[in-house]
Design a protein around this motif. Structure first.
Motif, PDB file in Angstrom:
ATOM      1  N   ILE A   1       0.838  -1.193   0.000  1.00  0.00           N
ATOM      2  CA  ILE A   1       0.000   0.000   0.000  1.00  0.00           C
ATOM      3  C   ILE A   1       0.878   1.249   0.000  1.00  0.00           C
ATOM      4  O   ILE A   1       1.769   1.393   0.841  1.00  0.00           O
ATOM      5  CB  ILE A   1      -0.932   0.023   1.231  1.00  0.00           C
ATOM      6  N   LEU A   2       0.629   2.133  -0.955  1.00  0.00           N
ATOM      7  CA  LEU A   2       1.345   3.410  -0.996  1.00  0.00           C
ATOM      8  C   LEU A   2       0.581   4.395  -0.121  1.00  0.00           C
ATOM      9  O   LEU A   2      -0.487   4.870  -0.481  1.00  0.00           O
ATOM     10  CB  LEU A   2       1.440   3.923  -2.431  1.00  0.00           C
ATOM     11  N   ASP A   3       1.121   4.666   1.055  1.00  0.00           N
ATOM     12  CA  ASP A   3       0.414   5.541   2.000  1.00  0.00           C
ATOM     13  C   ASP A   3       0.971   6.957   2.000  1.00  0.00           C
ATOM     14  O   ASP A   3       0.520   7.814   2.750  1.00  0.00           O
ATOM     15  CB  ASP A   3       0.450   4.953   3.414  1.00  0.00           C
ATOM     16  N   LYS A   4       1.977   7.206   1.138  1.00  0.00           N
ATOM     17  CA  LYS A   4       2.514   8.554   1.005  1.00  0.00           C
ATOM     18  C   LYS A   4       2.301   9.037  -0.426  1.00  0.00           C
ATOM     19  O   LYS A   4       2.225   8.242  -1.354  1.00  0.00           O
ATOM     20  CB  LYS A   4       4.009   8.567   1.354  1.00  0.00           C
ATOM     21  N   VAL A   5       2.214  10.337  -0.583  1.00  0.00           N
ATOM     22  CA  VAL A   5       2.026  10.927  -1.914  1.00  0.00           C
ATOM     23  C   VAL A   5       3.289  10.718  -2.741  1.00  0.00           C
ATOM     24  O   VAL A   5       4.405  10.915  -2.253  1.00  0.00           O
ATOM     25  CB  VAL A   5       1.702  12.430  -1.794  1.00  0.00           C
ATOM     26  N   VAL A   6       3.098  10.283  -3.984  1.00  0.00           N
ATOM     27  CA  VAL A   6       4.226  10.107  -4.906  1.00  0.00           C
ATOM     28  C   VAL A   6       3.913  10.841  -6.207  1.00  0.00           C
ATOM     29  O   VAL A   6       2.758  11.130  -6.508  1.00  0.00           O
ATOM     30  CB  VAL A   6       4.483   8.611  -5.215  1.00  0.00           C
ATOM     31  N   ASP A   7       4.967  11.133  -6.970  1.00  0.00           N
ATOM     32  CA  ASP A   7       4.782  11.701  -8.306  1.00  0.00           C
ATOM     33  C   ASP A   7       4.379  10.548  -9.217  1.00  0.00           C
ATOM     34  O   ASP A   7       5.151   9.618  -9.452  1.00  0.00           O
ATOM     35  CB  ASP A   7       6.092  12.343  -8.773  1.00  0.00           C
ATOM     36  N   GLY A   8       3.154  10.587  -9.704  1.00  0.00           N
ATOM     37  CA  GLY A   8       2.583   9.472 -10.457  1.00  0.00           C
ATOM     38  C   GLY A   8       3.387   9.034 -11.667  1.00  0.00           C
ATOM     39  O   GLY A   8       3.439   7.845 -11.991  1.00  0.00           O
ATOM     40  N   LYS A   9       4.049   9.980 -12.337  1.00  0.00           N
ATOM     41  CA  LYS A   9       4.806   9.634 -13.545  1.00  0.00           C
ATOM     42  C   LYS A   9       5.977   8.714 -13.205  1.00  0.00           C
ATOM     43  O   LYS A   9       6.264   7.752 -13.931  1.00  0.00           O
ATOM     44  CB  LYS A   9       5.309  10.903 -14.237  1.00  0.00           C
TER      45      LYS A   9
END
Length: 352
Positions: free
Chosen positions: A246-254
């Motif tokens: 689970i990605l629970d932190k904001v990431v740069d989608g690209k």
């Protein structure tokens, strides 16, 4: 095209991660010759991405959450806070992605307001904003009648030949973005959970049965799931435990999309971004919209609603080199124009 009009003060109100990425290059170019104020609200998805992208935002008010009363209360309070700050800043023009607060404040203070939108399905926002704007800029694949029904004159609706995800897709990857670690021989299947706090959202959770079916069929692959809100992340962890990442932190989608083998999304901006990057993309179409329909028709997105159909499609995509998809995506992305010159031309026309 640089914006060398007389010195101006321009206010951008930025409410979502998509808006932050969409306006990023426009703001940088305008700042070369003008003063820009970028406001947002206290909303983790935006504030964390702004840090990654090194964008300075002035935070005014907060995200209203899922409940109607909370949305109303937060919007009214934010409008009040903004009215004081914007009166002091005294901009010549406002640019937003149909921000209700920017529309109300700009109208009250007699500031010219240009909006972008690709979401006529967001009817609550459209009803609040569209009657108050001076100009509306939209992707060419959306008929003007989708917006004129909300109270804007057709002559004030301007088309640009791009979908908004194309602008986002062409951005440079931030040096602050972390690449996902990829284990040898394991394919990465990325699932984006649906929006559930927007006014147009369904209260169903279509992603959960899809994730369950993917786990059953692809337990040897790496299954990565992006939540949008802390409540979603918590529910995902309780439901699936260590069967998924689970990605629970904001990431740069690209950064993320460039490293996955298949993407399954709800049909929104990230679905379109994935498709234009040439990533094999499946939409479970949680929020039916014109952009998703266009990409399905152009065979850049597969639309599948049932969990079993989705897992069958994932298997086919993982077993194929998908060169046709990549070629179609590149051709479409290359054909899309930059809407910035159209924004500049529109600004000049209303400031005469």
């Amino acid at each position: 095209m640089e914006f060398k009009q007389k010195y101006l003060k321009i206010w951008f109100d930025i409410l979502t991660p998509k808006q932050l990425l969409f306006f990023e290059h426009m703001i940088k170019r305008i700042k070369k010759n003008h003063t820009v104020l970028c406001t947002s609200r206290d909303y983790q998805q935006v504030t964390q991405l702004a840090k990654i992208r090194e964008q300075k935002l002035v935070i005014v008010g907060k995200h209203g959450g899922a409940k109607r009363y909370d949305k109303l209360s937060s919007s009214l309070y934010r409008s009040r806070l903004l009215s004081t700050r914007i009166k002091r800043f005294s901009p010549d023009i406002t640019v937003s992605f149909c921000s209700p607060e920017a529309a109300r404040v700009s109208y009250g203070l007699c500031i010219q307001h240009i909006c972008f939108s690709d979401s006529p399905h967001a009817t609550a926002v459209m009803k609040l904003v569209i009657p108050l704007v001076q100009k509306l800029l939209i992707p060419w694949i959306i008929p003007k009648k989708e917006f004129t029904k909300f109270g804007v004159n057709a002559k004030d609706v301007i088309h640009y030949r791009a979908i908004d995800a194309a602008v986002i897709t062409k951005r440079k990857i931030s040096k602050n973005s972390k690449k996902p670690s990829k284990k040898v021989k394991r394919k990465i299947i990325l699932v984006r959970v649906e929006e559930e706090q927007a006014s147009y959202s369904s209260k169903k959770r279509p992603a959960f049965p899809i994730i369950k079916e993917i786990i059953k069929n692809f337990h040897n692959e790496e299954i990565v799931v992006m939540g949008r809100y802390s409540s979603q992340v918590k529910h995902l962890a309780q439901t699936f435990g260590n069967k998924i990442k689970i990605l629970d932190k904001v990431v740069d989608g690209k950064t993320l999309l460039n490293n996955v083998d298949v993407f399954i999304g709800s049909g929104g901006t990230m679905t379109a971004e994935s498709a234009l990057l040439g990533v094999p993309t499946i939409s479970y179409n949680a929020i039916p919209n014109i952009i998703e329909t266009y990409l399905v028709r152009k065979k850049l997105v597969l639309r599948k609603r049932s969990p079993k159909q989705i897992t069958i499609s994932i298997r086919k995509l993982l077993d194929s080199p998908n060169l046709e998809i990549k070629n179609r995506a590149k051709k479409m992305l290359d054909s899309m124009e930059d809407p910035f010159p159209i924004l500049v031309k529109t600004m000049k026309s209303i400031l005469k």
